[in-house]
Design a protein around this motif. Sequence first.
Motif, PDB file in Angstrom:
ATOM      1  N   TYR A   1       0.843  -1.188   0.000  1.00  0.00           N
ATOM      2  CA  TYR A   1       0.000   0.000   0.000  1.00  0.00           C
ATOM      3  C   TYR A   1       0.889   1.253   0.000  1.00  0.00           C
ATOM      4  CZ  TYR A   1      -3.508  -3.354   1.654  1.00  0.00           C
ATOM      5  OH  TYR A   1      -4.346  -4.441   1.799  1.00  0.00           O
ATOM      6  N   PRO A   2       0.533   2.279  -0.768  1.00  0.00           N
ATOM      7  CA  PRO A   2       1.313   3.517  -0.760  1.00  0.00           C
ATOM      8  C   PRO A   2       1.234   4.189   0.609  1.00  0.00           C
ATOM      9  CG  PRO A   2      -0.172   3.429  -2.642  1.00  0.00           C
ATOM     10  CD  PRO A   2      -0.595   2.344  -1.716  1.00  0.00           C
TER      11      PRO A   2
ATOM     12  N   LYS B   1      -6.634  16.252   1.027  1.00  0.00           N
ATOM     13  CA  LYS B   1      -7.474  16.327  -0.168  1.00  0.00           C
ATOM     14  C   LYS B   1      -8.860  15.777   0.128  1.00  0.00           C
ATOM     15  CE  LYS B   1      -8.473  16.951  -4.505  1.00  0.00           C
ATOM     16  NZ  LYS B   1      -8.580  18.312  -5.099  1.00  0.00           N
ATOM     17  N   GLY B   2      -8.914  14.677   0.861  1.00  0.00           N
ATOM     18  CA  GLY B   2     -10.196  14.083   1.207  1.00  0.00           C
ATOM     19  C   GLY B   2     -11.053  14.986   2.079  1.00  0.00           C
ATOM     20  N   LEU B   3     -10.395  15.835   2.864  1.00  0.00           N
ATOM     21  CA  LEU B   3     -11.123  16.763   3.727  1.00  0.00           C
ATOM     22  C   LEU B   3     -11.611  17.998   2.976  1.00  0.00           C
ATOM     23  CD1 LEU B   3      -8.819  16.502   6.865  1.00  0.00           C
ATOM     24  CD2 LEU B   3     -11.252  15.907   6.806  1.00  0.00           C
ATOM     25  N   GLY B   4     -11.038  18.227   1.792  1.00  0.00           N
ATOM     26  CA  GLY B   4     -11.481  19.367   0.993  1.00  0.00           C
ATOM     27  C   GLY B   4     -10.410  20.374   0.640  1.00  0.00           C
ATOM     28  N   ALA B   5      -9.159  20.112   1.039  1.00  0.00           N
ATOM     29  CA  ALA B   5      -8.070  21.026   0.717  1.00  0.00           C
ATOM     30  C   ALA B   5      -7.559  20.782  -0.700  1.00  0.00           C
ATOM     31  CB  ALA B   5      -6.927  20.850   1.715  1.00  0.00           C
TER      32      ALA B   5
ATOM     33  N   GLU C   1       5.523   3.395 -10.254  1.00  0.00           N
ATOM     34  CA  GLU C   1       4.346   3.642 -11.090  1.00  0.00           C
ATOM     35  C   GLU C   1       3.067   3.518 -10.273  1.00  0.00           C
ATOM     36  OE1 GLU C   1       3.953   4.706 -14.254  1.00  0.00           O
ATOM     37  OE2 GLU C   1       6.101   5.102 -14.034  1.00  0.00           O
ATOM     38  N   LEU C   2       3.029   2.514  -9.392  1.00  0.00           N
ATOM     39  CA  LEU C   2       1.857   2.326  -8.546  1.00  0.00           C
ATOM     40  C   LEU C   2       1.660   3.513  -7.608  1.00  0.00           C
ATOM     41  CD1 LEU C   2      -0.443   0.452  -7.628  1.00  0.00           C
ATOM     42  CD2 LEU C   2       1.168  -0.589  -6.007  1.00  0.00           C
ATOM     43  N   MET C   3       2.744   4.005  -7.033  1.00  0.00           N
ATOM     44  CA  MET C   3       2.676   5.155  -6.129  1.00  0.00           C
ATOM     45  C   MET C   3       2.080   6.367  -6.851  1.00  0.00           C
ATOM     46  SD  MET C   3       3.473   6.304  -3.009  1.00  0.00           S
ATOM     47  CE  MET C   3       4.745   5.208  -2.370  1.00  0.00           C
TER      48      MET C   3
ATOM     49  N   GLY D   1      -4.768   9.268  -8.313  1.00  0.00           N
ATOM     50  CA  GLY D   1      -6.147   8.813  -8.253  1.00  0.00           C
ATOM     51  C   GLY D   1      -6.931   9.407  -7.106  1.00  0.00           C
ATOM     52  N   LYS D   2      -6.225   9.868  -6.080  1.00  0.00           N
ATOM     53  CA  LYS D   2      -6.881  10.514  -4.938  1.00  0.00           C
ATOM     54  C   LYS D   2      -7.067  12.019  -5.149  1.00  0.00           C
ATOM     55  CE  LYS D   2      -7.624   7.084  -2.113  1.00  0.00           C
ATOM     56  NZ  LYS D   2      -8.980   6.754  -1.609  1.00  0.00           N
TER      57      LYS D   2
END
Length: 260
Positions: free
Chosen positions: A21-22, A34-38, A53-55, A61-62
């Motif tokens: 997992y990254p 970013k998920g919180l809105g920033a 590449e996965l990282m 993607g987020k």
Amino acid sequence: MKIVTVGDNCMDVYLANDQAYPGGNPVNAAVYLKGLGADAAYIGWVGTDSYGELMKEKIHGKGVDISHLSTKEGKTAVTQVELKGNDRCFGEYHEGVMTSFCLTKEEVEFVGTHKLVHAGIWGHAEDKYPLFKEIGLLTSFDFSDQLGHDLVKSVSPFVDYSFFSYTKDDDYIRQFLKGVVNHGSKIAVATLGENGSLAYDGEQFYQKGTVETEVVDTMGAGDSFIAGFLYGILKGLSIDDCMELGSETAAKTIGYFGAW
């Protein structure tokens, strides 16, 4: 509300099931913010291997800006992770290309277009903190559990929000946080695992418990607390409310495998 995080990334490889997992404090913080809105950006290096590449793919993607995430010849950083119950224990760490990470002049200028910059103790960005303060940025730094590290004294004068990891609310950590603020930090915060969190602003201490939730994997709990706290700061919330938002964000994170 533009925030940029700088420094280390790594693939967290769980030995039990060989899943990767990254992660990495600055990466995690950017994703949570970013998920919180920033509006979040991340600056770092990955290798030319499949993990690199996965990282890049996962961070992009987020919705995090990776325009300054560079690929360098070599291997992406890897941390081996073992789960003991629901608690994660770190094993060997191979830093890969991040060993030689440094910010370019252009990247420093990019950092300067943001409101706040965050980095961590393993991120090789500490030398730029005097400059970050000089150009008027709000600054945040995660010292992890390295309370005795030389960087605590040398970097904290240039850090508005200093974060640490400890175990409980006792006299030692209270005196320690006071010392960090006396060195120049605006607010010093310690996450205390199951014992919540503690903050000091030069005038008083603030305490906050954890939010009850089912624990699946504690990976990223501290990083998500930091993201919630910083998001609250930029929204103009009180220290109490920033700590509450940090606790709520951490509670969501520990409900699934991996940092995010």
